[in-house]
Design a protein around this motif. Structure first.
Motif, mmCIF file in Angstrom:
data_model
loop_
_atom_site.group_PDB
_atom_site.id
_atom_site.type_symbol
_atom_site.label_atom_id
_atom_site.label_comp_id
_atom_site.label_asym_id
_atom_site.label_seq_id
_atom_site.Cartn_x
_atom_site.Cartn_y
_atom_site.Cartn_z
ATOM 1 N N ILE A 4 -45.175 26.571 -20.244
ATOM 2 C CA ILE A 4 -44.745 25.711 -21.349
ATOM 3 C C ILE A 4 -44.657 26.509 -22.648
ATOM 4 O O ILE A 4 -43.706 26.365 -23.419
ATOM 5 N N LEU A 5 -45.640 27.372 -22.896
ATOM 6 C CA LEU A 5 -45.594 28.204 -24.099
ATOM 7 C C LEU A 5 -44.365 29.102 -24.087
ATOM 8 O O LEU A 5 -43.757 29.361 -25.132
ATOM 9 N N VAL A 17 -41.767 29.340 -27.261
ATOM 10 C CA VAL A 17 -41.530 30.545 -28.061
ATOM 11 C C VAL A 17 -40.103 31.059 -27.916
ATOM 12 O O VAL A 17 -39.660 31.903 -28.699
ATOM 13 N N GLU A 18 -39.368 30.542 -26.941
ATOM 14 C CA GLU A 18 -37.961 30.920 -26.795
ATOM 15 C C GLU A 18 -37.033 29.904 -27.442
ATOM 16 O O GLU A 18 -35.827 29.941 -27.229
ATOM 17 N N GLY A 19 -37.595 28.975 -28.227
ATOM 18 C CA GLY A 19 -36.763 28.108 -29.041
ATOM 19 C C GLY A 19 -36.477 26.734 -28.492
ATOM 20 O O GLY A 19 -35.617 26.024 -29.025
ATOM 21 N N MET A 20 -37.176 26.314 -27.433
ATOM 22 C CA MET A 20 -36.943 24.975 -26.889
ATOM 23 C C MET A 20 -37.681 23.922 -27.693
ATOM 24 O O MET A 20 -38.707 24.197 -28.306
ATOM 25 N N SER A 21 -37.167 22.712 -27.660
ATOM 26 C CA SER A 21 -37.837 21.595 -28.300
ATOM 27 C C SER A 21 -38.979 21.116 -27.407
ATOM 28 O O SER A 21 -39.082 21.482 -26.232
ATOM 29 N N LEU A 22 -39.848 20.284 -27.981
ATOM 30 C CA LEU A 22 -40.963 19.734 -27.204
ATOM 31 C C LEU A 22 -40.463 18.911 -26.026
ATOM 32 O O LEU A 22 -40.999 18.998 -24.913
ATOM 33 N N ARG A 25 -39.463 18.212 -20.131
ATOM 34 C CA ARG A 25 -38.591 17.937 -18.984
ATOM 35 C C ARG A 25 -38.626 19.073 -17.980
ATOM 36 O O ARG A 25 -38.732 18.852 -16.767
ATOM 37 N N LEU A 26 -38.536 20.312 -18.458
ATOM 38 C CA LEU A 26 -38.528 21.455 -17.542
ATOM 39 C C LEU A 26 -39.881 21.668 -16.871
ATOM 40 O O LEU A 26 -39.950 22.109 -15.728
ATOM 41 N N ALA A 27 -40.956 21.360 -17.596
ATOM 42 C CA ALA A 27 -42.295 21.533 -17.023
ATOM 43 C C ALA A 27 -42.739 20.316 -16.218
ATOM 44 O O ALA A 27 -43.800 20.344 -15.596
ATOM 45 N N ASP A 28 -41.927 19.246 -16.245
ATOM 46 C CA ASP A 28 -42.226 18.008 -15.514
ATOM 47 C C ASP A 28 -43.590 17.448 -15.926
ATOM 48 O O ASP A 28 -44.448 17.164 -15.094
ATOM 49 N N CYS A 29 -43.765 17.304 -17.233
ATOM 50 C CA CYS A 29 -44.993 16.704 -17.759
ATOM 51 C C CYS A 29 -44.624 15.869 -18.977
ATOM 52 O O CYS A 29 -43.485 15.910 -19.451
ATOM 53 N N SER A 30 -45.555 15.110 -19.490
ATOM 54 C CA SER A 30 -45.257 14.232 -20.618
ATOM 55 C C SER A 30 -45.155 15.031 -21.912
ATOM 56 O O SER A 30 -45.743 16.116 -22.047
ATOM 57 N N ILE A 31 -44.435 14.480 -22.870
ATOM 58 C CA ILE A 31 -44.320 15.153 -24.164
ATOM 59 C C ILE A 31 -45.669 15.188 -24.868
ATOM 60 O O ILE A 31 -45.955 16.103 -25.642
ATOM 61 N N ASN A 32 -46.527 14.214 -24.602
ATOM 62 C CA ASN A 32 -47.861 14.223 -25.203
ATOM 63 C C ASN A 32 -48.660 15.434 -24.731
ATOM 64 O O ASN A 32 -49.436 16.015 -25.487
ATOM 65 N N THR A 33 -48.462 15.818 -23.459
ATOM 66 C CA THR A 33 -49.137 17.006 -22.931
ATOM 67 C C THR A 33 -48.661 18.259 -23.644
ATOM 68 O O THR A 33 -49.464 19.127 -24.021
ATOM 69 N N VAL A 34 -47.350 18.364 -23.849
ATOM 70 C CA VAL A 34 -46.792 19.535 -24.531
ATOM 71 C C VAL A 34 -47.260 19.581 -25.984
ATOM 72 O O VAL A 34 -47.634 20.643 -26.497
#
Length: 292
Positions: free
Chosen positions: A12-13, A17-22, A27-36
């Motif tokens: 996720i990090l 650090v490569e410029g993705m939004s939360l 979505r890519l990590a298949d987890c909730s935005i609260n987790t990120v």
């Protein structure tokens, strides 16, 4: 409570650090935005604390400073009247100081663009250096008093003032910069070497920040909604830039070039800066009484 593995946190990090939004990272990590978001808060706090204690006695000789604009919550013109003047709503500036030789970001600060912020930023920079330096800033007037307060006469300091022509007039060019027609150097203190009066490296770092942090992207809805999360993202960015990213010119990380690290940090090492919470002690089991 289930906790993500170091490998999952590092992935996720890597997205961040490569410029993705939360949301894209979630979505890519298949987890909730609260987790990120929680991960950003935890790791950003740890990165800020680690760099605050580690970036000391730096061997910098030539330093360039600048401020980069962004906004939180809303653009300044859209800030509600009841929140006018509140820090963290509207315009927010990130002050940065880069060493021209090692390329390390020696100091940074998120704040407004006033004199108090300049004093705090330059004082912090002065406390991290082991040598007399040559300093170059832009023509922002608050630097003059801030540098005098922090360094006195123990510095070679010059301003590089850029001269611009008239701004774009046609609608097609409304987002184009004004024409740059020249520069003017102003010696402020000491004997700065004219050959090294430059802000090129710190201005290039501004581009790196905009490319590496989604919330710095212009003309989008990716701006920060909370100033604390904005600060955490900046701390994570500089941790990765200083310690975990090989500089194309140096062939090592800026931290290695500056002598504050002996290896390239992995994202797993950065994630591991957040200690696992200690297990809570459990008391003796007591059976609840049953009804007759």
């Amino acid at each position: 409570m289930n906790r993500m593995s170091i490998a999952e946190r590092a992935k996720i990090l890597g997205f961040l650090v490569e410029g993705m939004s939360l949301r894209a990272a979630s979505r890519l990590a298949d987890c909730s935005i609260n987790t990120v978001t929680k991960l950003l808060v935890d790791v950003g706090s740890a990165c800020a604390e680690y760099q605050d204690s580690t970036l000391r006695n730096l061997p910098c000789k030539r330093v360039q400073c600048d401020e980069i604009w962004s906004f939180v919550g809303a653009k300044q013109k859209n800030v509600p009247a009841e929140r006018e003047g509140e820090f963290g709503v509207g315009d927010v500036w990130t002050w940065t100081a880069i060493c021209a030789d090692t390329k390390i970001i020696a100091s940074w600060m998120v704040g407004d663009r006033g004199a108090a912020a300049a004093n705090a930023f330059i004082a912090d920079l002065a406390g991290r250096l082991s040598n007399r330096i040559q300093l170059t800033t832009d023509g922002h007037k608050v630097y003059v008093d801030a540098v005098e307060r922090a360094f006195g006469s123990d510095i070679d300091y010059a301003m590089l003032v850029k001269v611009y022509g008239e701004g774009p007039s046609s609608p097609e060019r409304k987002y184009s910069p004004s024409e740059h027609i020249g520069t003017k150097t102003v010696r402020i203190e000491g004997e700065p070497n004219p050959a090294h009066i430059s802000t090129s490296y710190v201005e290039r770092q501004n581009l790196t920040m905009r490319m590496s942090m989604r919330r710095f992207t212009r003309l989008s809805n990716a701006f920060s909604k909370k100033v604390d999360n904005h600060m955490h993202a900046v701390a994570l960015h500089f941790m990765h830039y200083n310690f975990g990213r090989i500089h194309k010119t140096l062939r090592v990380t800026p931290a290695m070039e500056a002598g504050v690290s002996d290896h390239v940090w992995s994202l797993a090492e950065i994630a591991a800066l957040v200690p696992d919470p200690a297990a809570k002690a459990r008391g003796p089991y007591k059976k609840k009484p049953t009804c007759a």
